[in-house]
Design an enzyme around this catalytic site. Structure first.
Site, PDB file in Angstrom:
ATOM      1  N   LYS A   1       0.828  -1.252  -0.084  1.00  0.00           N
ATOM      2  CA  LYS A   1      -0.057   0.150   0.045  1.00  0.00           C
ATOM      3  C   LYS A   1       0.978   1.338  -0.143  1.00  0.00           C
ATOM      4  O   LYS A   1       0.382   2.518  -0.571  1.00  0.00           O
ATOM      5  CB  LYS A   1      -0.955  -0.056   1.178  1.00  0.00           C
ATOM      6  CG  LYS A   1      -0.365  -0.305   2.506  1.00  0.00           C
ATOM      7  CD  LYS A   1      -0.657  -1.811   2.895  1.00  0.00           C
ATOM      8  CE  LYS A   1       0.464  -2.179   4.028  1.00  0.00           C
ATOM      9  NZ  LYS A   1       0.008  -3.036   4.894  1.00  0.00           N
TER      10      LYS A   1
ATOM     11  N   GLY B   1      -6.776  -6.588   3.088  1.00  0.00           N
ATOM     12  CA  GLY B   1      -6.171  -7.761   2.997  1.00  0.00           C
ATOM     13  C   GLY B   1      -7.178  -8.777   2.085  1.00  0.00           C
ATOM     14  O   GLY B   1      -7.031  -8.415   0.685  1.00  0.00           O
TER      15      GLY B   1
ATOM     16  N   ILE C   1     -10.026  -9.063   1.488  1.00  0.00           N
ATOM     17  CA  ILE C   1     -11.564  -8.431   1.080  1.00  0.00           C
ATOM     18  C   ILE C   1     -11.376  -8.016  -0.457  1.00  0.00           C
ATOM     19  O   ILE C   1     -10.438  -7.228  -0.475  1.00  0.00           O
ATOM     20  CB  ILE C   1     -12.173  -7.326   1.830  1.00  0.00           C
ATOM     21  CG1 ILE C   1     -11.978  -7.612   3.624  1.00  0.00           C
ATOM     22  CG2 ILE C   1     -13.356  -7.061   1.472  1.00  0.00           C
ATOM     23  CD1 ILE C   1     -12.299  -6.301   4.140  1.00  0.00           C
TER      24      ILE C   1
ATOM     25  N   GLY D   1       1.200 -11.951  12.743  1.00  0.00           N
ATOM     26  CA  GLY D   1       1.731 -11.562  11.334  1.00  0.00           C
ATOM     27  C   GLY D   1       0.637 -10.286  10.892  1.00  0.00           C
ATOM     28  O   GLY D   1       0.614 -10.283   9.484  1.00  0.00           O
TER      29      GLY D   1
ATOM     30  N   GLU E   1       2.577  -4.136  10.792  1.00  0.00           N
ATOM     31  CA  GLU E   1       3.731  -3.881   9.764  1.00  0.00           C
ATOM     32  C   GLU E   1       4.953  -4.044  10.726  1.00  0.00           C
ATOM     33  O   GLU E   1       4.962  -4.207  11.913  1.00  0.00           O
ATOM     34  CB  GLU E   1       3.688  -2.348   9.849  1.00  0.00           C
ATOM     35  CG  GLU E   1       2.492  -1.990   8.994  1.00  0.00           C
ATOM     36  CD  GLU E   1       2.017  -2.893   7.374  1.00  0.00           C
ATOM     37  OE1 GLU E   1       2.967  -2.446   6.618  1.00  0.00           O
ATOM     38  OE2 GLU E   1       1.299  -3.410   7.527  1.00  0.00           O
TER      39      GLU E   1
ATOM     40  N   ASP F   1      -1.015   3.462   7.995  1.00  0.00           N
ATOM     41  CA  ASP F   1      -1.470   2.259   7.112  1.00  0.00           C
ATOM     42  C   ASP F   1      -2.864   2.582   6.638  1.00  0.00           C
ATOM     43  O   ASP F   1      -3.045   2.654   5.478  1.00  0.00           O
ATOM     44  CB  ASP F   1      -1.105   1.255   7.938  1.00  0.00           C
ATOM     45  CG  ASP F   1      -1.552  -0.093   7.052  1.00  0.00           C
ATOM     46  OD1 ASP F   1      -0.761  -0.390   6.114  1.00  0.00           O
ATOM     47  OD2 ASP F   1      -2.697  -0.556   7.292  1.00  0.00           O
TER      48      ASP F   1
ATOM     49  N   LYS G   1      -4.181   3.665   2.864  1.00  0.00           N
ATOM     50  CA  LYS G   1      -5.222   2.734   2.360  1.00  0.00           C
ATOM     51  C   LYS G   1      -6.296   3.638   1.847  1.00  0.00           C
ATOM     52  O   LYS G   1      -7.124   3.477   0.837  1.00  0.00           O
ATOM     53  CB  LYS G   1      -5.701   1.736   3.282  1.00  0.00           C
ATOM     54  CG  LYS G   1      -4.631   0.605   3.384  1.00  0.00           C
ATOM     55  CD  LYS G   1      -4.747  -0.133   4.384  1.00  0.00           C
ATOM     56  CE  LYS G   1      -4.126  -1.412   4.435  1.00  0.00           C
ATOM     57  NZ  LYS G   1      -4.085  -1.928   5.896  1.00  0.00           N
TER      58      LYS G   1
ATOM     59  N   GLY H   1      -2.899 -10.604   7.490  1.00  0.00           N
ATOM     60  CA  GLY H   1      -2.638 -11.985   7.662  1.00  0.00           C
ATOM     61  C   GLY H   1      -2.051 -12.483   6.560  1.00  0.00           C
ATOM     62  O   GLY H   1      -2.405 -12.035   5.219  1.00  0.00           O
TER      63      GLY H   1
HETATM   64  N1  HSE Z   1      -0.634  -4.074   9.043  1.00  0.00           N
HETATM   65  C1  HSE Z   1      -1.687  -4.185   8.154  1.00  0.00           C
HETATM   66  C2  HSE Z   1      -3.110  -4.428   8.909  1.00  0.00           C
HETATM   67  C3  HSE Z   1      -1.589  -5.434   7.213  1.00  0.00           C
HETATM   68  O1  HSE Z   1      -3.024  -4.647  10.210  1.00  0.00           O
HETATM   69  O2  HSE Z   1      -4.332  -3.961   8.679  1.00  0.00           O
HETATM   70  C4  HSE Z   1      -2.446  -5.111   6.390  1.00  0.00           C
HETATM   71  O3  HSE Z   1      -2.363  -4.174   5.237  1.00  0.00           O
END
Ligand code: HSE
Length: 399
Positions: free
Chosen positions: A101, A130, A132, A183, A186, A197, A201, A299
């Site tokens: 992103k 993710g 979706i 996981g 970031e 983040d 997006k 994930g």
């Molecule tokens: N670190 C991001 C989140 C990963 O938690 O949404 C997915 O973009």
């Protein structure tokens, strides 16, 4: 056989390799029997015990110069060298699929333009939400609409933290550590919890919706680090959940107001019920009305699922025109003029609050006073908070 390369063998890159191995039959069936072959994995590290360990290289030129490599999957994260490698691959005529992103939000218009000129794809379904499906549905299925509003939980880590804090009374640090272990977060989780983040997006979704590149630096960005368990409890007792949202709204003045911030979301709004690592994105079009997209927002495998959808798309049809123009987004409004209700937590006492805010209903929460300020512009609320002269936190209420 279709040869591909994966740049970056971290959470998402290794998930992509796992999906290719786990669903090899299904993938081949969707490619008229052709199999996918991961010819190279670019990483600085070595993976001697991994079945694909012998395919690992740290030489990007080996991949770019190999005419047998049909497409490149960029799952490196970070701006550099991910941007540079993606550009190199596109200029060499290879389609690029990315989950990154940061690169799309900062350099998407340029990379999309190179892809268009070369009649290849630069696809980024996995960069928002993710697993979706959101990019392609907005681009294709909602194409008949003028987009009026987007409001989304776009960061799985923050939603996981806020959910854990409320349901299990877990403290912020423990919940963040769990999100990292799963996981979701970031590499530098401040990008999650400080809102960057989400900001990247919502910049991608806004660019897609309105056709011009909206750079993340143009978007006001607040994170969740100031939110306490008491704020969450106060909100819940009054019928709200606290969620970190990316919002983008076309106002009656024709401007688009874009913001990343925590909001009080009424329990009547479906987004309020989207918990844990799930993301929920509400898109309102002028003919379709409200559409809600929901699923795992972070994930390894969910993100790899979105990456692989783009891989199949590129192979089945290389000519992709998805994207927006690299023009100044002159439709953006000044968010400080935007009006919402605000929940306020402050150390100021009731008398001082009433002096500044008038006749609001003030309650106690520990040694804080809490209240709703009523519909106010951000400019005005900031002036009033300055007049209070105490430690004060403000959270917007979603309309
Ligand atoms: N670190 C991001 C989140 C990963 O938690 O949404 C997915 O973009």
């Amino acid at each position: 056989m279709i040869n591909i390369a994966i740049l970056g063998f971290g959470v998402v890159g290794s998930g992509v390799a796992e999906v290719i191995s786990k669903n090899s039959k299904e993938l081949a069936a969707r490619l008229d029997g052709e199999e996918l072959n991961i010819k190279y994995i670019l990483d600085k590290r070595t993976f001697p015990d991994h079945p694909l360990g012998s395919r690992v290289t740290d030489d990007i030129d080996k991949i770019i110069n190999d005419e047998d490599v049909f497409l490149v999957i960029e799952t490196m994260g970070g701006l550099h060298p991910a941007y540079d490698f993606s550009k190199k691959a596109l200029l060499a005529g290879k389609s690029v699929i990315t989950s990154n992103k940061e690169v799309v939000a900062s350099c998407g218009a340029e990379l999309l333009s190179i892809a268009r000129s070369n009649n290849i794809g630069y696809l980024f379904e996995a960069s928002v939400g993710g697993g979706i499906p959101i990019i392609r549905p907005m681009w294709q299925c909602l194409a008949a609409n003028k987009i009026i509003r987007i409001a989304g939980i776009l960061n799985g880590t923050c939603n996981y933290i806020l959910t854990k804090m409320e349901k299990e009374k877990t403290d912020f640090e423990t919940a963040l550590k769990e999100a990292q272990e799963l996981g979701y977060a970031e590499r530098n989780p401040s990008a999650d919890v400080e809102g960057m983040d989400t900001c990247r997006k919502i910049s991608i979704l806004t660019s897609l919706a309105f056709g011009k590149h909206v750079y993340p630096e143009k978007i006001q960005c607040e994170g969740i680090t100031d939110i306490t368990y008491d704020d969450i409890l106060f909100a819940r007792n009054r019928g709200y959940a606290i969620k970190l949202l990316g919002t983008s709204k076309m106002a009656s003045d024709g401007k688009v107001y874009v913001l990343t911030a925590p909001f009080l979301v009424s329990e009547d709004n479906e987004i309020a019920g989207v918990n844990d690592v799930y993301n929920g994105i509400s898109v309102e079009g002028n003919v379709v009305g409200d559409v809600l997209f929901c699923g795992r927002g972070a994930g390894s495998l969910p993100t790899a699922s979105a990456v692989m959808a783009d891989v199949l798309d590129v192979i089945r049809d290389c000519r992709k025109t998805i994207g927006w123009k690299n023009e100044e987004a002159d439709f953006l409004g000044d968010i400080s003029n935007n009006v919402t209700d605000f929940y306020i937590r402050t150390k100021a006492d009731e008398n001082k609050i009433k002096e500044v805010f008038g006749n609001v209903k003030v309650e106690k929460s520990g040694d804080n006073s809490v209240f709703f300020a009523g519909k106010t512009s951000q400019k005005e609320i900031e002036e009033k908070i300055a007049k209070l002269g105490f430690d004060t936190v403000k959270i917007r209420v979603l309309d």
